[in-house]
Write a protein that holds these residues in place. Structure first.
Motif, PDB file in Angstrom:
ATOM      1  N   ARG A   8       0.833  -1.213   0.000  1.00  0.00           N
ATOM      2  CA  ARG A   8       0.000   0.000   0.000  1.00  0.00           C
ATOM      3  C   ARG A   8       0.864   1.258   0.000  1.00  0.00           C
ATOM      4  NH1 ARG A   8      -3.060  -3.237   3.224  1.00  0.00           N
ATOM      5  NH2 ARG A   8      -2.213  -2.422   5.172  1.00  0.00           N
ATOM      6  N   ALA A   9       1.915   1.254   0.805  1.00  0.00           N
ATOM      7  CA  ALA A   9       2.816   2.407   0.848  1.00  0.00           C
ATOM      8  C   ALA A   9       3.490   2.603  -0.503  1.00  0.00           C
ATOM      9  CB  ALA A   9       3.861   2.226   1.942  1.00  0.00           C
ATOM     10  N   ASP A  10       3.876   1.503  -1.135  1.00  0.00           N
ATOM     11  CA  ASP A  10       4.499   1.563  -2.454  1.00  0.00           C
ATOM     12  C   ASP A  10       3.553   2.178  -3.481  1.00  0.00           C
ATOM     13  OD1 ASP A  10       6.113   1.115  -4.695  1.00  0.00           O
ATOM     14  OD2 ASP A  10       5.441  -0.951  -4.903  1.00  0.00           O
ATOM     15  N   ALA A  11       2.314   1.685  -3.505  1.00  0.00           N
ATOM     16  CA  ALA A  11       1.328   2.204  -4.455  1.00  0.00           C
ATOM     17  C   ALA A  11       1.048   3.677  -4.200  1.00  0.00           C
ATOM     18  CB  ALA A  11       0.037   1.386  -4.372  1.00  0.00           C
ATOM     19  N   MET A  12       0.953   4.045  -2.932  1.00  0.00           N
ATOM     20  CA  MET A  12       0.675   5.444  -2.596  1.00  0.00           C
ATOM     21  C   MET A  12       1.831   6.355  -3.005  1.00  0.00           C
ATOM     22  SD  MET A  12      -0.667   7.024   0.940  1.00  0.00           S
ATOM     23  CE  MET A  12       0.678   7.869   1.710  1.00  0.00           C
TER      24      MET A  12
END
Length: 132
Positions: A8-12
């Protein structure tokens, strides 16, 4: 950080970087800076992830974009210009260590932007010949 949280952090961070780059191209520098000021710390905290983390390429690109938004803004103050130069100097050191001096990001993007930001700062710090 667990795998799902990292994803999720990567996508964000990837989405924030893309949006900031688009805002920068539209010369909406304050909006891009605000977004990056909030997102870069998240990208730096994702340690051990192959894409993001303090020393990862995406984080370096985000810092590059942030610095460009500072020095390319016609309304930039001297403090903004100094922050841009300092950010790029730090980013260049990290990029050389992590990616190597010959990497295109180091040579073609960070290096060029560092030169441009230094020139912009010098031009603003140097009084014009007719100024009293």
């Amino acid at each position: 950080m667990r795998a799902g949280e990292r994803a999720r952090a990567d996508a964000m961070t990837e989405a924030a970087n893309s949006l900031a780059a688009a805002l920068s191209r539209l010369r909406r520098f304050e909006e891009a800076r605000s977004l990056l000021r909030n997102t870069i710390p998240l990208a730096q905290r994702v340690v051990g992830h192959p894409i993001v983390g303090e020393d990862r390429e995406l984080t370096l690109i985000m810092k590059l974009t942030y610095a460009k938004c500072l020095y390319k803004d016609d309304g930039a103050t001297l403090d903004d210009l100094r922050e841009a130069v300092n950010t790029l100097e730090d980013t260049e050191r990290t990029a050389r260590r992590v990616l190597g001096a010959a990497h295109p990001l180091v040579q073609n993007h960070i290096g060029r932007s560092l030169g441009e930001s230094r020139a912009t700062l010098r031009a603003r710090e140097t009084p014009s010949p007719g100024a009293a």
